[in-house]
Each structure stands twice: as C-alpha cells, then as structure tokens.
Design an enzyme around this catalytic site. Structure first.
Site, PDB file in Angstrom:
ATOM      1  CB  SER A 295      -4.123 -16.954   2.895  1.00 48.54           C
ATOM      2  OG  SER A 295      -5.432 -16.459   2.865  1.00 48.54           O
ATOM      3  CE  LYS A 296       0.087 -14.460   2.638  1.00 46.97           C
ATOM      4  NZ  LYS A 296      -0.011 -15.450   1.671  1.00 46.97           N
ATOM      5  NE  ARG A 297      -8.695 -15.512   1.561  1.00 39.73           N
ATOM      6  CZ  ARG A 297      -9.669 -16.218   2.107  1.00 39.73           C
ATOM      7  NH1 ARG A 297     -10.534 -15.639   2.907  1.00 39.73           N
ATOM      8  NH2 ARG A 297      -9.787 -17.505   1.852  1.00 39.73           N
TER       9      ARG A 297
END
Length: 494
Positions: free
Chosen positions: A264-266
């Site tokens: 995911s984005k993180r």
RNA sequence: GGCCCGUUCGUCUAGCGGCCUAGGACGCUGCCCUCUCAAGGCAGAGACCACGGGUUCGAAUCCCGUACGGGCCGCCA
C-alpha cells in the site's frame, strides 16, 4: 439448460477511480489481459465509480494513462480521448446507474422478497457493530429490518429516513463454488450477511453492481485479487437469486510489501506512474509483475514480446502472497535496457535527459553514441543523465576521492602533460589511435598502462568509473580533451 | 472475536508419492575477463520443504491438528 458451448472468454479489469493505478491493480489487469490474449477472448475495462465521494475524474485519467503506458489495450470500454467502444456500454457504473440499468433487478428482488428495505442509520449500525465487538460476536448486520411491517416502514419514512436496500441472504445451507486457483471453496450461509445492494443515495454498492454488470457484460471469468474471496459467496448468492449462472472465479494472491503486509501507499512507490518516472520500461515492469504469483514450470524469467501471453496459464498461479522486490525489478529493467538497440535506447532515454537538462542541443547521433556507451550499466532510465552529464559540461565536477586517489599520484602531472601533447598532435583522433598513444606513452615513461589510463579518465570525467576510456575520449573531441588534460596537469602539479 | 485463504533458500519460485543427497532466478561471496565501473563467464554459501501427528514399502508432495502470516466482516471497492 446451460450448454457448454466452447466460447471465447470475456474477462475484465474493473478498477474504482479513487487514486492512481497501483501495482496490484496493474497485475490484475495484466493477468486478465493475458488470459484474453492467450485464448482469443475479450478484455473489457469497466470503471466502478459508484463511490460518489471518492471517485474522481483525475483518477479515471490516471487509470487510462497507466494502462496505456503499460500497453494494456482493452477491447471494450471507455476510450480515453472520449466515447466508448463495445456493445455493453456504458462502461462507467455511475452512468449505468443513472440510466436505470440496475433498477429492474432491484424491483425483481424486492418483489420476490429477496431484498428488503433497511432503515437503520449509520449511527445505529456503528453502535451495533461496537456492541458486537464488545460481546466478541462478528460485527455483521443482524437483519433487524428484515421483517418490518408496512406500518413500521411508513413510520420511518415519515421521519424522513431514507432506506437502503439489503439482499436477503439464505439462513442455512452453504455456498460452494470452484476457484480456478484455490480449488473448491465453501461458506456457511448463516455466516454470510444481508449486504447492502443500493445505498440511500440510490447508487448501487460494489457487490451488487459488480454482479449485475458482470452478467450483463457476459463475463465468463472473474480474475481479481483474493481480497475478494469473502465477497464471492455474497455475489454468488445474488447470481442464484436472479436465476443466473455465475461466472468462473479465479482469485489472485495479494502482493505484499517488504514488511509482509499488503502493498500500500505507506510502502512507498506503489503507483505505476512512479515507476515510469524512475525510468522503468513498461515491458520490464510487465514481465516482473507477471512473475509475482505466476511462473512457468521451468521458472523462466525473461519473456520476449508475445511470449508471455503464449505461455501464460492460470494453473501456474500461486496461492500464497508474493512480496514485491524492487531489487529484482531493477535487475530485470537492466536486462530489458540491454536488449534495446542504440537508437531505441536513446528514444527511451530522451525524456529523462530533457527532464534533467542534460545533452540539450547536442547532435542526435553523438548523443545516441554517448548514451549507448554505458548501456550495460543502466538499471533505470532516470539514472542516465547523471552518468553522462560530464560529456556536456565545460569541465567535469571532480570527485574529491578520485582526485586524491589518482591525480595526487606523483607521476600524474608528467603523464598528463605528455598525453596532452600527444593528443594535440595525434593525426586521427579516434579510439584506436588514442589507445595506441596512451600505451606508447606508458612505455616511454616506464609506467604501467593503468598509470596512464586512470589519470586520463579522472581528468576528463572527474570520476574513477565510467565508459570505456578511449571511445569516450573520441566522442569528447580533441579540443576538449586536450584542454582538460592541460588543466588537470596544472591542477595536480599545484 | 468469527469466517476464509495461505506456509519450499533473505526474496520470486520449480515441485503435483519414488527422478529431491530439493532445481532455476534476484541478491550475496569468490574467481576469470578487463583501461575503471558495469556487463558477461565460472564457482560457492544459502531451504532439516512452518511445527506435530498420521496414511504409505516410500511424503516437500495425501489426511488431521497446532503455530504463524494475510484477507474479509463498511450506505469503500
């Protein structure tokens, strides 16, 4: 009666436009596309924009851009420049909702008692979930509005409450279906729940619109991430309630970040466009993505154009999740860069050179030769400018360590002066002659070849590593080389 | 908490009962090549096949538990 006429598969990629196209989505699109390509089937793009709050026009565009950059063309769906192609449009769910496409099925289910109105507010539902959590019960909807009388419904309506429509899930029995990757899957119906089909806004939810559209668009195979496994029994029941034959399901394993949780984005770079910026070749990214959760029986790594769709088989898909490895991706990109011709390489590198302001206004043939000089070294196109920039600077930026290690050698000034003289005088300023001169010089002064070569390199490039020396000098040209050698000689003598 | 899915070198994976003293690829180490850095070639380290029970003449492969990880349980998709 359903006859099993051999039919061309119809598959789809159905992203929601709530952000850029990410790695996981790209892989799902790829596998669908590969399946279509291999079987001569049809690959459909459908935009699931039923989330009025989060769906954006920019995201739709980002999805188009990402897919186009990767070269994942679709046979049916929206056309990025406007309009749509294919006989099953519209291909945007919001547009389909506005057209009333879902309404007949809502009416039918309602009339048959297979769906019902639920007047619970968001707050009530939240409270219900919290309470369930507290009592360590599953936080599912408890079906309290299933048996509302007409009077009760009227009372809620009088309060101005807008109902949602829920699907009435069977209380007992089990939902069983085959998954091409996971095999037989079975869910107890009493553990399923009355999911919302239509929101208070009138828009359909994912689980509802997805089933209606997959059926109306005549999808034969649903290939998607296995985060949807839990949704599948819900959808399966809906197919059955409408008297439809469900498609064949294949649930792809998730892609994990380095920490073992879903990518995911993180985790940093997850958008396809970010990889474009870094200088990945779309064909390399595609090849890498194909190998995340899929493989041939001989573990083939690199696939020539056209080979992937030929060799792809759903049976080679992995059940367990795969960790995304940027190091291997970069290696693969390097492999693809090495496969390029000089001209192709320049063409691919040009945007990155321009972006960095390197080599502007330089003769294209020369630029092509210079860029190709270090072809076997590149892993990412975006790193090319800083590897070749010294060709275009009036003088290089000297790396202090290189100066210390090479130009501070006692023999350096003498070598450089001699070489400056030789190169000023050499008749043909070409690779062969330049090397001959350097070797001759070494012999004459009683040095090893390296003692001449290394100072030459540092003098003109400022660094200890770089392209093959004499060709590099040839491309730089006599004037510049001689000038830089004289300058370096003076510099290290001081 | 419930349900579901999964578990082979650090990572991607081959394997679908005997060919496995577990193969390939990335990465790592060493050597060769060599004007540097790469690329390339060669070699090597690295997995008691999560663990425990079965079944079988024989299991990484089949069955059952356990552990661990992931997913879902939203008027998000």
């Amino acid at each position: 009666m359903i006859t099993l006429v051999p039919m061309k598969p119809r598959v789809r990629f159905a992203p929601s436009p709530t952000g850029y196209l990410h790695i996981g989505g790209a892989r799902t699109a790829l596998f669908n596309r590969l399946l279509a390509l291999k079987t001569g089937g049809t690959f459909v793009l459908r935009i699931e924009d039923t989330d009025e709050l989060r769906s954006t026009e920019e995201s739709v565009q980002a999805i188009f851009d990402g897919l186009q950059w990767l070269g994942f063309n679709w046979d049916e769906g929206p056309i990025p420049s406007g309009g749509e192609k294919g006989p099953f449009g519209p291909y945007f769910q919001a547009a389909r909702a506005r057209k009333g496409i879902y309404q007949p099925y809502v009416d039918k289910l309602l009339a048959e008692g297979k769906a019902y109105k639920c007047y619970c507010t968001t707050e009530e539902l939240d409270a219900m979930r919290r309470q369930a959590q507290l009592e360590k019960r599953p936080p599912r909807y408890d079906g309290r509005c299933r048996h509302l009388t007409a009077e009760q419904q009227a009372a809620f309506e009088a309060q101005g409450r807008k109902p949602v429509l829920r699907f009435r899930m069977p209380d007992d029995g089990a939902t069983e279906f085959q998954d091409l990757i996971h095999g037989p899957l079975r869910f107890e119906n009493k553990l399923l729940y009355d999911f919302i089909m239509v929101k208070a806004s009138g828009y359909p939810t994912y689980n509802f619109a997805c089933v209606i559209d997959d059926h109306l668009m005549e999808m034969t195979h649903i290939v998607r991430g296995d985060d949807h496994i839990s949704n599948t029994p819900l959808q399966y029941q809906l197919y059955k309630a409408l008297g439809w034959e469900p498609p064949i399901f294949a649930h792809l394993s998730m892609i994990l970040g380095p920490d073992g949780t879903r990518l995911s984005k993180r985790h940093g770079h997850t958008g396809v466009q970010e990889y474009r910026k870094m200088g990945l070749l779309p064909e390399a990214l595609t090849n890498y993505l194909a190998l995340l959760g899929w493989s041939t029986t001989d573990s083939q790594q690199i696939f020539v154009p056209g080979e992937l769709e030929q060799k792809f088989d759903i049976s080679g898909c992995q059940k367990s999740p795969a960790t995304f490895d940027p190091v291997k991706l970069n290696w693969m990109n390097g492999e693809y860069i090495r496969l390029l011709s000089k001209e192709q390489l320049l063409e691919r590198a040009l945007p990155y050179l321009q972006e960095a302001g390197v080599g502007t206004g330089v003769d294209k043939d020369l630029l092509c030769k210079i860029v190709a000089l270090e072809q076997e070294k590149y892993k990412l196109l975006a790193e090319i400018p800083k590897l070749v920039d010294f060709f275009f600077l009036p003088e290089p930026v000297y790396d202090p360590k290189a100066v210390e290690k090479v130009l501070k050698k006692p023999e350096a000034p003498k070598v450089l002066e001699a070489m400056a003289r030789r190169y000023a005088a050499v008749k043909d300023f070409n690779e062969v002659e330049l090397e001959r001169e350097a070797r001759e010089c070494a012999k004459e002064l009683g040095f090893k070849a390296g003692q001449v070569f290394h100072p030459l390199r540092v003098s003109v490039s400022g660094r200890t590593e770089g392209p093959t020396l004499f060709r590099m000098l040839e491309y730089m040209g006599r004037d510049k080389v001689v000038k830089l050698l004289q300058k370096a000689a003076a510099l290290c003598a001081a």
